[in-house]
Design a protein around this motif. Structure first.
Motif, PDB file in Angstrom:
ATOM      1  N   GLU A 408       0.801  -1.235   0.000  1.00  0.00           N
ATOM      2  CA  GLU A 408       0.000   0.000   0.000  1.00  0.00           C
ATOM      3  C   GLU A 408       0.835   1.289   0.000  1.00  0.00           C
ATOM      4  N   LYS A 412       0.669   4.268  -2.820  1.00  0.00           N
ATOM      5  CA  LYS A 412       0.501   5.685  -2.480  1.00  0.00           C
ATOM      6  C   LYS A 412       1.598   6.523  -3.141  1.00  0.00           C
ATOM      7  N   GLU A 416       0.314   9.340  -5.681  1.00  0.00           N
ATOM      8  CA  GLU A 416       0.363  10.693  -5.125  1.00  0.00           C
ATOM      9  C   GLU A 416       1.630  11.463  -5.491  1.00  0.00           C
ATOM     10  N   PRO A 423      -2.792   2.315  -9.565  1.00  0.00           N
ATOM     11  CA  PRO A 423      -2.112   2.024  -8.306  1.00  0.00           C
ATOM     12  C   PRO A 423      -1.579   0.596  -8.213  1.00  0.00           C
TER      13      PRO A 423
END
Length: 487
Positions: A408, A412, A416, A423
């Motif tokens: 995860e 991110k 981001e 993702p």
């Protein structure tokens, strides 16, 4: 690793002996035109299981003390920034790459020849770049009427205008970054200049495919035709060889078509053409080293199907026309092959149908098939890769190799900070995550240690893979095909 159908050691011995024999035939000096890839010949290793991708360079290593390397590049290709599609680099950069590889393997790189040189600015700049590295550079010029006007070509107004390349060893290996570079013309130009200087020298050609002493429709030769469908190459019986010896031999159309002209050139240069057929020019011994026809047949059929899928994708990109696909389809019909003969196709498509998202299937060398589905954490190809490693390590399918707590934060970072809209982790990212996890988790370490066991696996995706996924899988030695549709 799968079973072998080709004796690589026998090949190395026979091939080097044949080249030495050809050097002696011409009195101690031979210009050997090297066709195909000197390094990383993965097509040969796929269709001849047991053939090692670096076999050619290994074979040459046995002749290292007698050989020098002459690299040829078309000056127009430098000007056009022509690229090697398999490597994604320009021809001039590939020349530099080849030089570095040869030098690292302790070969003597004698010189580079710029063919069709008309003082192109980029070619002049490249020549200076090579000379700064201490590489000798020679220029060969366009000859009006080439290759048909033999009298003009083999004269002071033709080959005579070319700069004479100074060579010092009995075997001059003439290679290039790609087709159309001018290897044959360079060899013949050198014969002309050597003859004028009273030096006995000859010419021969080394190309692995088509294999001259296998039947015309042998799967090895059919696989070569599928691989070169975009070049308009066509395997055919060598009519000159048949007439001269009453023996069937396979060659391809370009060599057969140019042979009368080449024969006339050699006759004018040497006084007599030493060859009665284009097949005579070759020194390829691969056909003598097949040890299991059944294994080779199966490998070739898979290669033709792979080429079929690749051609469909190129049509989708707009780089191929549909005629190329049709040519491969005809080959498949002749050999009674369908896409169902590729075991990974059906399970990959079924996985997509079941989940509504892209699916993949991977067949291990032992024949076992695992699948992968698209999830929240990773793409289907990454999932299939992890599932295959679990099987090889003898781990339970439900076991989680990499914690979501590891994945995860990477997701991110991608979305981001790196500007990614997807993702899910790609295959390279999932392998890095597995490697990090392996530092503290013995089970992950056990799975990671199985990577070499993937070599020779077959893989199919229900959609076109991303460049990074395809590249990663191929680096692991996995043979990849995809449906010609985007996600």
């Amino acid at each position: 690793m799968g079973k072998k159908g080709f004796d690589n050691e026998k090949y190395l011995q026979m091939q080097s002996s044949k080249i030495l024999e050809r050097i002696d035939m011409f009195g101690g000096k031979l210009y050997l035109e090297f066709g195909g890839k000197l390094f990383d010949d993965y097509h040969a290793s796929r269709v001849l299981p047991g053939f090692e991708p670096d076999s050619k360079i290994k074979m040459l290593s046995q002749l290292k003390d007698q050989a020098e390397i002459l690299i040829v590049i078309n000056a127009n290709d430098i000007e056009k920034n022509k690229q090697r599609s398999d490597l994604g680099i320009t021809y001039d950069l590939d020349v530099l790459r080849l030089i570095d590889i040869f030098l690292a393997k302790d070969f003597y790189v004698g010189s580079v020849v710029l063919t069709r040189f008309t003082y192109q600015p980029t070619a002049i700049a490249f020549r200076k770049r090579l000379e700064m590295r201490g590489i000798k550079v020679y220029c060969h010029y366009p000859i009006e009427g080439y290759p048909s006007e033999v009298e003009k070509i083999v004269s002071d107004e033709g080959y005579g205008k070319n700069e004479y390349v100074v060579t010092t060893r009995p075997l001059v290996v003439v290679t290039a970054p790609g087709p159309g570079s001018g290897k044959m013309a360079t060899c013949l130009s050198q014969l002309y200049h050597e003859n004028k200087r009273g030096v006995k020298a000859g010419y021969a050609k080394y190309e692995t495919f088509p294999v001259w002493n296998l039947p015309l429709n042998h799967p090895v030769n059919s696989a070569y035709e599928a691989a070169t469908a975009d070049l308009n190459d066509m395997n055919m019986i060598d009519p000159f060889h048949l007439e001269a010896y009453g023996q069937m031999a396979v060659n391809y159309n370009r060599d057969v078509e140019i042979f009368p002209v080449l024969s006339a050139m050699l006759e004018k240069v040497l006084g007599k053409c030493p060859y009665k057929s284009p097949t005579d020019m070759g020194v390829n011994m691969a056909g003598y080293c097949i040890i299991d026809q059944d294994i080779v047949y199966k490998a070739c059929k898979q290669e033709i199907i792979r080429r079929y899928y690749a051609s469909l994708i190129e049509v989708k990109k707009g780089t191929y026309n549909k005629e190329i696909v049709s040519k491969i389809e005809v080959l498949m019909q002749k050999m009674q092959i369908t896409i169902n003969d590729r075991a990974v196709v059906k399970p990959a498509l079924e996985k997509e149908k079941m989940t509504g998202l892209p699916g993949c299937a991977l067949q291990l060398p032992n024949g076992e098939i695992v699948t992968g589905k698209t999830g929240n954490l990773m793409g289907a190809s990454a999932a299939a890769l992890l599932n295959a490693l679990k099987v090889l390590a003898g781990l339970d399918d439900d076991l989680q190799l990499i914690s979501s707590a590891v994945i995860e934060p990477i997701q991110k970072l991608k979305v981001e900070h790196m500007g990614s809209v997807n993702p899910r982790l790609h295959t390279d990212e999932i392998l890095l995550s597995l490697a990090v996890t392996a530092a503290t988790e013995p089970i992950a370490k056990k799975a990671l240690e199985q990577l070499d066991g993937l070599k020779g696996s077959e893989f199919h995706s229900s959609v076109v893979l991303s460049h990074v996924d395809e590249k990663t899988l191929k680096k692991l030695g996995i043979n990849v095909t995809c449906e010609a549709k985007r996600q």
